[in-house]
Write a protein that holds these residues in place. Structure first.
Motif, PDB file in Angstrom:
ATOM      1  N   GLU A  12      -0.683 -18.772  10.714  1.00 51.02           N
ATOM      2  CA  GLU A  12      -0.087 -17.697  11.499  1.00 51.02           C
ATOM      3  C   GLU A  12       1.035 -17.015  10.731  1.00 51.02           C
ATOM      4  N   ARG A  13       1.815 -17.789   9.993  1.00 49.49           N
ATOM      5  CA  ARG A  13       2.910 -17.199   9.224  1.00 49.49           C
ATOM      6  C   ARG A  13       2.367 -16.290   8.122  1.00 49.49           C
ATOM      7  N   ILE A  14       1.300 -16.730   7.486  1.00 51.16           N
ATOM      8  CA  ILE A  14       0.659 -15.877   6.483  1.00 51.16           C
ATOM      9  C   ILE A  14       0.136 -14.606   7.141  1.00 51.16           C
ATOM     10  N   GLY A  15      -0.421 -14.768   8.346  1.00 46.65           N
ATOM     11  CA  GLY A  15      -0.904 -13.609   9.087  1.00 46.65           C
ATOM     12  C   GLY A  15       0.216 -12.643   9.415  1.00 46.65           C
ATOM     13  N   PHE A  16       1.380 -13.183   9.844  1.00 46.69           N
ATOM     14  CA  PHE A  16       2.546 -12.335  10.118  1.00 46.69           C
ATOM     15  C   PHE A  16       2.891 -11.499   8.884  1.00 46.69           C
ATOM     16  N   LEU A  17       2.949 -12.169   7.721  1.00 50.52           N
ATOM     17  CA  LEU A  17       3.335 -11.483   6.491  1.00 50.52           C
ATOM     18  C   LEU A  17       2.342 -10.396   6.125  1.00 50.52           C
ATOM     19  N   LEU A  18       1.043 -10.709   6.214  1.00 50.91           N
ATOM     20  CA  LEU A  18       0.025  -9.744   5.820  1.00 50.91           C
ATOM     21  C   LEU A  18       0.006  -8.526   6.748  1.00 50.91           C
ATOM     22  N   VAL A  19       0.150  -8.763   8.047  1.00 52.15           N
ATOM     23  CA  VAL A  19       0.157  -7.639   8.986  1.00 52.15           C
ATOM     24  C   VAL A  19       1.409  -6.791   8.780  1.00 52.15           C
ATOM     25  N   PHE A  20       2.536  -7.440   8.495  1.00 56.25           N
ATOM     26  CA  PHE A  20       3.745  -6.671   8.190  1.00 56.25           C
ATOM     27  C   PHE A  20       3.546  -5.824   6.929  1.00 56.25           C
ATOM     28  N   LEU A  21       2.918  -6.409   5.907  1.00 56.39           N
ATOM     29  CA  LEU A  21       2.677  -5.655   4.678  1.00 56.39           C
ATOM     30  C   LEU A  21       1.746  -4.467   4.924  1.00 56.39           C
ATOM     31  N   SER A  22       0.793  -4.636   5.840  1.00 57.41           N
ATOM     32  CA  SER A  22      -0.086  -3.512   6.172  1.00 57.41           C
ATOM     33  C   SER A  22       0.729  -2.381   6.799  1.00 57.41           C
ATOM     34  N   ALA A  23       1.643  -2.736   7.708  1.00 57.62           N
ATOM     35  CA  ALA A  23       2.502  -1.717   8.323  1.00 57.62           C
ATOM     36  C   ALA A  23       3.393  -1.063   7.271  1.00 57.62           C
ATOM     37  N   LEU A  24       3.864  -1.869   6.301  1.00 61.60           N
ATOM     38  CA  LEU A  24       4.696  -1.326   5.226  1.00 61.60           C
ATOM     39  C   LEU A  24       3.917  -0.294   4.412  1.00 61.60           C
ATOM     40  N   MET A  25       2.674  -0.622   4.053  1.00 58.60           N
ATOM     41  CA  MET A  25       1.856   0.316   3.285  1.00 58.60           C
ATOM     42  C   MET A  25       1.580   1.588   4.089  1.00 58.60           C
ATOM     43  N   TRP A  26       1.250   1.433   5.368  1.00 61.93           N
ATOM     44  CA  TRP A  26       0.953   2.597   6.210  1.00 61.93           C
ATOM     45  C   TRP A  26       2.189   3.475   6.418  1.00 61.93           C
ATOM     46  N   SER A  27       3.382   2.860   6.353  1.00 63.61           N
ATOM     47  CA  SER A  27       4.600   3.622   6.609  1.00 63.61           C
ATOM     48  C   SER A  27       4.885   4.646   5.517  1.00 63.61           C
ATOM     49  N   PHE A  28       4.250   4.504   4.348  1.00 69.30           N
ATOM     50  CA  PHE A  28       4.464   5.467   3.266  1.00 69.30           C
ATOM     51  C   PHE A  28       3.681   6.762   3.492  1.00 69.30           C
ATOM     52  N   GLY A  29       2.827   6.807   4.520  1.00 72.35           N
ATOM     53  CA  GLY A  29       1.942   7.950   4.723  1.00 72.35           C
ATOM     54  C   GLY A  29       2.673   9.273   4.856  1.00 72.35           C
ATOM     55  N   GLY A  30       3.709   9.319   5.691  1.00 70.11           N
ATOM     56  CA  GLY A  30       4.429  10.568   5.904  1.00 70.11           C
ATOM     57  C   GLY A  30       5.099  11.065   4.643  1.00 70.11           C
ATOM     58  N   ALA A  31       5.714  10.143   3.887  1.00 68.94           N
ATOM     59  CA  ALA A  31       6.403  10.536   2.660  1.00 68.94           C
ATOM     60  C   ALA A  31       5.419  11.052   1.622  1.00 68.94           C
ATOM     61  N   ILE A  32       4.262  10.408   1.507  1.00 69.66           N
ATOM     62  CA  ILE A  32       3.263  10.853   0.537  1.00 69.66           C
ATOM     63  C   ILE A  32       2.671  12.194   0.959  1.00 69.66           C
ATOM     64  N   ALA A  33       2.365  12.332   2.249  1.00 68.56           N
ATOM     65  CA  ALA A  33       1.742  13.568   2.735  1.00 68.56           C
ATOM     66  C   ALA A  33       2.626  14.784   2.486  1.00 68.56           C
ATOM     67  N   ARG A  34       3.944  14.605   2.481  1.00 67.88           N
ATOM     68  CA  ARG A  34       4.855  15.730   2.248  1.00 67.88           C
ATOM     69  C   ARG A  34       4.674  16.336   0.853  1.00 67.88           C
ATOM     70  N   PHE A  35       4.137  15.573  -0.091  1.00 68.55           N
ATOM     71  CA  PHE A  35       3.955  16.069  -1.449  1.00 68.55           C
ATOM     72  C   PHE A  35       2.653  16.847  -1.631  1.00 68.55           C
ATOM     73  N   ILE A  36       1.732  16.752  -0.666  1.00 68.69           N
ATOM     74  CA  ILE A  36       0.395  17.334  -0.816  1.00 68.69           C
ATOM     75  C   ILE A  36       0.382  18.759  -0.284  1.00 68.69           C
ATOM     76  N   ASP A  37      -0.093  19.681  -1.117  1.00 69.88           N
ATOM     77  CA  ASP A  37      -0.096  21.099  -0.756  1.00 69.88           C
ATOM     78  C   ASP A  37      -1.449  21.593  -0.254  1.00 69.88           C
ATOM     79  N   ALA A  38      -2.487  20.773  -0.311  1.00 71.97           N
ATOM     80  CA  ALA A  38      -3.826  21.200   0.117  1.00 71.97           C
ATOM     81  C   ALA A  38      -3.765  21.687   1.561  1.00 71.97           C
ATOM     82  N   GLY A  39      -4.316  22.880   1.805  1.00 65.98           N
ATOM     83  CA  GLY A  39      -4.193  23.490   3.124  1.00 65.98           C
ATOM     84  C   GLY A  39      -5.169  22.975   4.161  1.00 65.98           C
ATOM     85  N   ASP A  40      -6.339  22.522   3.734  1.00 62.08           N
ATOM     86  CA  ASP A  40      -7.375  22.079   4.661  1.00 62.08           C
ATOM     87  C   ASP A  40      -7.210  20.594   4.961  1.00 62.08           C
TER      88      ASP A  40
END
Length: 309
Positions: A12-40
């Protein structure tokens, strides 16, 4: 009907860590998307999904080899297909919804994921949800509501808000299925989900050509933000209760504004800081209580201890 898996405290502790890391990776989405200029938006969905699928295929081949990877795809069955559909729908809806509604609305909808996951797990499989988890879920929803409250200007987009709600529902269903069918490896299911998203986006995109600069950020958007996040989630969500997995996933809308602040110098509002503090405190307290519960010694004579996973 699948039997709820028995997982060791260490698992379960390993599961906690992995799910947290998934949220960490997903949290970069907004910052990365701000750099993309593609209109569609569909072009963004297509390349993001293609890079995520390529990463997940390479990851599975590296981890399991060609033959085992093909076997995992064959063995995922209906639960895997359901998870693939959920993630394809959620990842596509996220990008498209940004064109119709505010990020605040999407985050507010995502705050309901822990509650939806807990209700689904209880209603469909009678998975017990502890009172402490319900309290934490309530605190999370309240905190995110404070975060986004000053951005809600009353303008309603039926398409955008509908897509935001769809993201929450799909992610909740995927979380419950992944936990309930823990014996099924869901990494190939998430990979199939990215392939489905790419195929659908290809049928909708007006063009596929992007600048080399945009392609670099789309690579990061697909590999780091989506692909690696899905790999962590598919591995970790099977080890923890559905409600807690969804609760840990709430770190995504909390960390997202922080990266945008640090990278793009967009200072969070006072309400964002206050609401984020409420959510992080609730999550840390709840996780700490869970670790304390798991660390309690077992009374002599108790049988049926969970086997290591």
């Amino acid at each position: 009907m699948a039997v709820s898996p028995v997982v060791s405290p260490q698992g379960e502790r390993i599961g906690f860590l992995l799910v947290f890391l998934s949220a960490l990776m997903w949290s970069f989405g907004g910052a990365i998307a701000r750099f993309i200029d593609a209109g569609d938006s569909w072009t963004v969905v297509f390349w993001r999904s293609v890079w995520a699928a390529a990463f997940l295929v390479c990851f599975m081949i590296w981890r399991d080899g060609w033959r085992c990877t093909l076997k995992l795809f064959r063995d995922m069955g209906l639960p895997g297909l359901a998870v693939a559909f959920c993630f394809a729908t959620a990842s596509t809806s996220f990008v498209v919804a940004l064109a119709y509604t505010s990020v605040a609305n999407i985050l507010l909808m995502q705050a309901g994921v822990p509650l939806l996951a807990a209700l689904l797990a209880w209603a469909l499989f009678r998975e017990r949800v502890a009172m402490a988890t319900w309290v934490a879920i309530g605190a999370v929803i309240a905190g995110v509501a404070v975060m986004v409250s000053e951005s809600l200007d009353g303008a309603v987009s039926p398409i955008g808000d509908g897509l935001a709600l769809l993201i929450a529902v799909m992610f909740s269903i995927a979380t419950v299925i992944t936990r309930r069918f823990a014996h099924v490896r869901m990494t190939p299911a998430t990979c199939l989900g990215t392939m489905l998203a790419a195929a659908f986006a290809a049928s909708q995109a007006s063009e596929f050509a992007v600048s080399s600069r945009d392609m670099g950020f789309l690579f990061a958007f697909g590999v780091v933000n989506l692909g690696l996040g899905l790999a962590f989630f598919a591995t970790g969500a099977r080890l923890v209760p559905a409600a807690i997995a969804a609760l840990l996933g709430t770190f995504e809308p909390i960390l997202g504004p922080i990266w945008v602040w640090l990278i793009h110098s967009e200072v969070p509002s006072a309400r964002t800081i206050v609401g984020g503090a409420v959510v992080v405190t609730a999550l840390l307290v709840h996780i700490g209580l869970e670790f304390k519960r798991q660390a309690r010694p077992v009374r002599p004579g108790v049988t049926g201890m969970p086997s290591p996973n």
